[in-house]
Scaffold this active site. Structure first.
Site, PDB file in Angstrom:
ATOM      1  N   ASP A  22      -7.551 135.572 122.701  1.00 24.44           N
ATOM      2  CA  ASP A  22      -8.065 135.099 123.981  1.00 24.44           C
ATOM      3  C   ASP A  22      -9.478 135.628 124.224  1.00 24.44           C
ATOM      4  OD1 ASP A  22      -5.119 134.451 125.513  1.00 24.44           O
ATOM      5  OD2 ASP A  22      -5.160 135.916 123.910  1.00 24.44           O
ATOM      6  N   GLN A 266     -17.662 139.750 115.745  1.00 23.63           N
ATOM      7  CA  GLN A 266     -17.460 138.336 115.416  1.00 23.63           C
ATOM      8  C   GLN A 266     -18.402 137.862 114.321  1.00 23.63           C
ATOM      9  OE1 GLN A 266     -17.567 136.564 119.402  1.00 23.63           O
ATOM     10  NE2 GLN A 266     -15.339 136.437 119.322  1.00 23.63           N
ATOM     11  N   GLU A 284      -5.869 131.139 117.261  1.00 22.08           N
ATOM     12  CA  GLU A 284      -6.826 130.089 117.600  1.00 22.08           C
ATOM     13  C   GLU A 284      -8.247 130.417 117.159  1.00 22.08           C
ATOM     14  OE1 GLU A 284      -6.383 128.225 121.366  1.00 22.08           O
ATOM     15  OE2 GLU A 284      -8.524 127.868 121.618  1.00 22.08           O
TER      16      GLU A 284
END
Lengths: 389, 186
Positions: A22, A266, A284
């Site tokens: 998330d 990231q 996801e």
């Protein structure tokens, strides 16, 4: 720290559920909105310590701090920092907004003032029903209007998160063959250009042990790069479960070498995906980044009750494989289903079939990103959606 | 209060000071097992319909209107006619039945609940479970008896739904009218 309090700012609320998913999605979106659209974005996060795993410079004790043009605010209960209504209010993945926020926008509504465009940013799914639900209002008892925003793979959905320059940066990285230098920066040794490199970021799964047993007995040298995390819970037979599982540890078994890596930011994770020959991803965020990496992958989908996740997996695979040669598509689908079902006995042969088609799958993976984006990424569509609201 | 997931065609809820009758519900699953409910609602004050989406756990103020146990009598286009125990007849617009219309068949004996708003019959709520005959389905392709392999079937009244592979044409099956899912062979 500068807070985004001017009237035209956006607020994104994120409740961290599993450390990286998330928060990974909302952090990427917030950065992109700030960088590419010049928007002032407040990202409210309830668990800054978990956020720190992918943003190491973050201070978990600091209530408000700025990174990459985004003001990151600690969402505590009760909310101690003042919320000032802006242009847009996003609840990520159906999280429940703080009552202080709801009270404020309800008061605005009742006094006849303009309220923020209120969106529920939902999970990504390739299922048919997404088109029919994307953008629909969600009528509230208070009279406020919320809208559901669904990411997706078709023009009638909310699109996929992908930074404007991402595919070019990835292509340049792969064209310039940066991988060996990257592996050296990670302190990885013994990886030669003809070795197979697989990155692993999955949930716990019995499938991992079956694949590792196959890889250790194979003909090719395989390096499995594993950021510290849940995957290791399923690799007890291949790492030292009693010892400290620290980044930099290395375990060799026949033709298989397992390298433990630190959890990374990231950008670092993107580079890991770009540099590997095959990626095993989950949930996801990493699932989408694996697609942009243009390499073959296995998607370990978040398990749902009554095996409903397999329906979601099938829906995605139908999209992904629609113009792939049938025999290759079949092999890749079976491998993904087998992995998600823990089909330990058949996984070695399924892996072998996919490995034999690696070149064709890689070519397909390189064509896929532009096809999946359908000319507009999620942020572009989201900004337009807000303008039209 | 009911959750969005618990609502079904025929229920009436209050939103922003207006009563809305639920005409159609469609439940899907988002990530992490969360339910999403897409609904068609009709505003009883403005006589207008809208499509809307809710989280499955969203709480709704369902309002209790006058209700009567009735049985279905006949269809007089565009009205479905229901009758109570004292033989009073009530007309309900076909649109207001929403998905429930798929289970209305001549001769059905199940007790339905007709809901009234300001003296007018506005909706019909079916029992949670109805039993209907399968009028057509392909023969079992795989001989599966587990109930996990599904195939399409048409039931009396013309609706189609997924049923277990072992179901045959002519079988009576139980259907959940909230989810429109096959439950078992009756």
């Amino acid at each position: 720290m500068q807070s985004q309090t001017q009237a035209n700012h956006w607020d994104i609320f994120c409740a961290v559920v599993d450390n990286y998913g998330d928060i990974g999605v909302t952090w990427r979106l917030a950065k992109q909105l700030a960088k590419e659209y010049g928007l002032a974005v407040n990202l409210w996060v309830d668990d800054l310590a978990s956020f720190g795993h992918i943003l190491p410079k973050l201070d978990p004790k600091c209530a408000s701090q700025n990174f990459e043009g985004v003001c990151i605010k600690h969402w505590d209960t009760p909310l101690t920092q003042e919320y000032q209504p802006g242009d847009v209010l996003i609840e990520a993945f159906a999280c429940e907004l703080p009552p202080e926020v709801l009270d404020q926008i309800t008061a605005l509504h009742r006094s006849g003032n303009q309220v923020p465009v209120w969106l529920n940013l939902e999970y990504l799914s390739a299922e048919d029903w997404v088109e029919g639900c994307h953008g629909l209002p969600s009528l509230q008892r208070s009279g406020l209007k919320k809208q559901f925003y669904f990411p997706g793979f078709t023009p009638k959905t909310g699109g996929l998160i992908c930074e404007a320059d991402l595919l070019q940066r990835r292509q340049a990285w792969q064209d310039n063959n940066e991988r060996q230098a990257f592996f050296e920066t990670l302190g990885l040794s013994g990886i030669q250009t003809d070795h197979t490199v697989i990155s692993l970021f999955s949930y716990e799964s019995d499938s991992l042990e079956a694949l590792c047993r196959h890889w250790q007995q194979g003909d090719n040298q395989i390096h499995l790069l594993v950021p510290i995390g849940r995957s290791l819970n399923s690799l007890g037979a291949f790492v030292d479960p009693q010892g400290p599982l620290t980044p930099g540890s290395r375990y060799s078994h026949g033709k298989l070498t397992i390298h433990l890596l630190p959890m990374t930011d990231q950008q670092g994770y993107d580079r890991l995906l770009w540099s590997s020959d095959f990626n095993i991803v989950r949930g996801e965020d990493s699932f989408l980044r694996a697609q942009w990496a243009a390499k073959p992958f296995i998607w370990h989908i978040y398990p749902q009750e009554e095996d409903y996740h397999l329906i979601k997996l099938e829906a995605f695979m139908a999209f992904y494989c629609h113009n792939l040669a049938p025999e290759i598509a079949s092999a890749w689908k079976k491998l993904n289903i087998g992995f998600n079902q823990g089909a330990q006995e058949t996984l070695p042969s399924l892996w072998q079939q996919v490995d034999n088609a690696h070149s064709a799958l890689t070519q397909h993976a390189q064509n896929w990103p532009n096809e999946a984006l359908n000319d507009a990424d999620l942020a572009t569509r989201l900004v337009q959606f807000v303008k039209n609201s | 209060m009911k959750t969005a997931h618990e609502l079904r065609p025929g229920n009436v809820i209050m939103l922003d000071g207006s009563p809305w009758v639920v005409q159609k519900t469609e439940t899907t699953r988002s990530g992490r097992n969360a339910a999403i409910v897409k609904m068609k609602l009709k505003n009883l004050l403005q006589d207008s319909s809208t499509e809307t989406t809710f989280k499955g756990e969203d709480k709704m103020e369902d309002i209790i209107l006058d209700r009567l146990d009735c049985t279905y009598s006949y269809f007089a286009d565009p009205m479905y006619v229901f009758m109570d125990a004292e033989y009073n007849q009530y007309d309900v617009e076909a649109d207001n039945l929403g998905d429930a219309a798929a289970y209305i068949v001549d001769g059905m004996e199940e007790q339905c609940q007709v809901t009234f708003y300001e003296g007018k019959a506005i909706s019909v709520e079916l029992p949670t479970t109805v039993v209907r005959e399968v009028t057509y389905t392909e023969p079992s392709a795989r001989g599966d008896t587990s109930g996990k392999v599904m195939k399409p079937a048409t039931i009396a009244g013309g609706a189609t739904l997924s049923v277990a592979d072992f179901v045959k044409t002519g079988d009576l099956i139980e259907i959940d009218t909230r989810t429109h899912e096959f439950k078992k062979r009756a």
